[in-house]
Scaffold this active site. Structure first.
Site, PDB file in Angstrom:
ATOM      1  N   TYR A  34       0.835  -1.207   0.000  1.00 51.08           N
ATOM      2  CA  TYR A  34       0.000   0.000   0.000  1.00 51.08           C
ATOM      3  C   TYR A  34       0.867   1.253   0.000  1.00 51.08           C
ATOM      4  CZ  TYR A  34      -3.487  -3.479   1.117  1.00 51.08           C
ATOM      5  OH  TYR A  34      -4.276  -4.595   1.083  1.00 51.08           O
TER       6      TYR A  34
ATOM      7  N   VAL B  54      -3.713  -7.415   5.487  1.00 53.99           N
ATOM      8  CA  VAL B  54      -2.581  -7.383   6.399  1.00 53.99           C
ATOM      9  C   VAL B  54      -2.076  -6.005   6.809  1.00 53.99           C
ATOM     10  CG1 VAL B  54      -0.723  -7.533   4.705  1.00 53.99           C
ATOM     11  CG2 VAL B  54      -0.427  -8.561   6.928  1.00 53.99           C
ATOM     12  N   CYS B  55      -1.895  -5.088   5.884  1.00 52.42           N
ATOM     13  CA  CYS B  55      -1.121  -3.896   6.243  1.00 52.42           C
ATOM     14  C   CYS B  55      -1.834  -3.025   7.260  1.00 52.42           C
ATOM     15  CB  CYS B  55      -0.747  -3.103   5.015  1.00 52.42           C
ATOM     16  SG  CYS B  55       0.527  -3.939   4.079  1.00 52.42           S
ATOM     17  N   GLY B  56      -3.141  -2.997   7.218  1.00 52.46           N
ATOM     18  CA  GLY B  56      -3.856  -2.199   8.196  1.00 52.46           C
ATOM     19  C   GLY B  56      -4.450  -3.064   9.291  1.00 52.46           C
ATOM     20  N   ASP B  57      -3.937  -4.270   9.423  1.00 58.96           N
ATOM     21  CA  ASP B  57      -4.566  -5.223  10.327  1.00 58.96           C
ATOM     22  C   ASP B  57      -4.179  -4.979  11.779  1.00 58.96           C
ATOM     23  OD1 ASP B  57      -5.884  -7.625  11.162  1.00 58.96           O
ATOM     24  OD2 ASP B  57      -3.890  -8.490  11.326  1.00 58.96           O
TER      25      ASP B  57
END
Lengths: 176, 170
Positions: A34, B54-57
């Site tokens: 991201y 995943v990345c903001g989990d």
């Protein structure tokens, strides 16, 4: 409840003029997809806003899920010692698929980075700074990557060029 | 970003309440009870389900901040209605270094006792509790399901609770 993110420090990586009307801080991880998506967007925003915008990058490596994130952050910090931080930052985001140690060494050679600086970084010379960036972000409410802060306020809007320019321009107006 | 599914406000057990006891499966052949963790601050992180992106989990973020929780002498456990095998696969994939408890049978009973069960969806709210060494809830927070609450509130709540074990930093 949430503390503000730490104010700008001497060892922050800053692109732009201290007199800029608005400051955008990114908490990022070089291996995060991201963040990779945000990279060209943020470039376009910087180019559109020119001197009105000051951009700051802080480390937020998610080392448990991204095997190369810490090494990549160490690489960028080593490059910073040689005055090459932004070259390193861009190279990492443009090559997110190849961030293994061997590739990082090759990137360093390509940039003319002294191998001794890279070796020292891999041994942990900048880990305290990387950890300080991370914890300052956590305390300031960073909950994932990338997290963006405009003049110290977390930005939770859309991460496209137009939305960001609109939010940054609004913040610049408030400040002026 | 869309904050659909707002929490059912006001049902989470508030600070000052004695934390309800529980014994839940941590692995296919081990259980963990709140009583076993007495003597240390405990962080309970209820969350709706394993396997969110995943990345903001939230769970992955808490995992990264775990060394800092340990500096406060605190233990972290995650709780959802997923079963033990699901938890095991999720924990292995995300390299989690703290236990995930299965609030699986009777489904959501622990979440219910803490006032953070969403009966219509059959999952726990995204809710955080910080419990002191004596088993009293000192802080609780429910965030909208789609919003990762981060770790700043937990750290703030831990600060007054435990003598910092200085020198434990990596």
């Amino acid at each position: 409840m949430t503390r503000p993110i730490p104010p700008l420090a001497a060892d922050d990586h800053v692109l732009g003029d201290p007199a800029s009307a608005v400051t955008l801080v990114e908490y990022g991880d070089y291996q995060c997809p991201y963040c990779g998506e945000a990279y060209p967007v943020l470039k376009a925003v910087q180019s559109a806003m020119g001197r009105k915008l000051r951009f700051v990058f802080r480390n937020f490596p998610l080392v448990e899920v991204h095997a190369h994130a810490l090494r990549a952050a160490q690489f960028a910090e080593a490059a910073a010692e040689a005055g090459l931080f932004w070259e390193a930052h861009d190279l990492l985001y443009e090559n997110q698929d190849t961030l293994d140690d061997r590739s990082l060494v090759a990137f360093g050679d390509r940039m003319g980075l002294d191998r001794a600086l890279l070796a020292a970084a891999f041994e942990g010379r900048h880990n305290e700074k990387i950890q300080r960036d991370f914890l300052g972000g956590v305390r300031g409410g960073v909950n994932g990557t990338p997290s963006l802060f405009i003049n110290g306020q977390i930005y939770e809007g859309e991460r496209d060029v137009d939305s960001l320019i609109e939010a940054l321009s609004a913040a610049a107006m408030v400040r002026l | 970003m869309a904050d659909q599914s707002l929490p059912v406000s006001g049902t989470a057990l508030p600070p000052g309440t004695k934390a309800p006891e529980f014994t839940l499966s941590a692995t296919p052949d081990q259980t963990l009870s709140l009583a076993e963790m007495r003597g240390h601050p405990v962080i309970l992180a209820f969350y709706p389900a394993d396997w969110s992106p995943v990345c903001g989990d939230e769970v992955s973020l808490l995992n990264e901040v775990l060394p800092e929780f340990h500096r406060f002498g605190a233990q972290l456990v995650g709780i959802s209605t997923d079963g033990v095998w699901c938890h095991a696969a999720f924990a292995a994939e995300r390299k989690l270094h703290f236990p995930l408890l299965a609030d699986f049978e009777p489904k959501g009973e622990t979440a219910r006792r803490y006032g953070v069960y969403r009966a219509s969806e059959g999952v726990a709210d995204r809710a955080l509790f910080v419990i002191d060494a004596e088993g009293i809830i000192r802080w609780s927070y429910v965030s909208p399901l789609g919003i990762n609450p981060g770790a700043d509130g937990i750290l703030e709540a831990l600060e007054p609770l435990a003598p910092r074990t200085e020198g434990a930093a990596a």
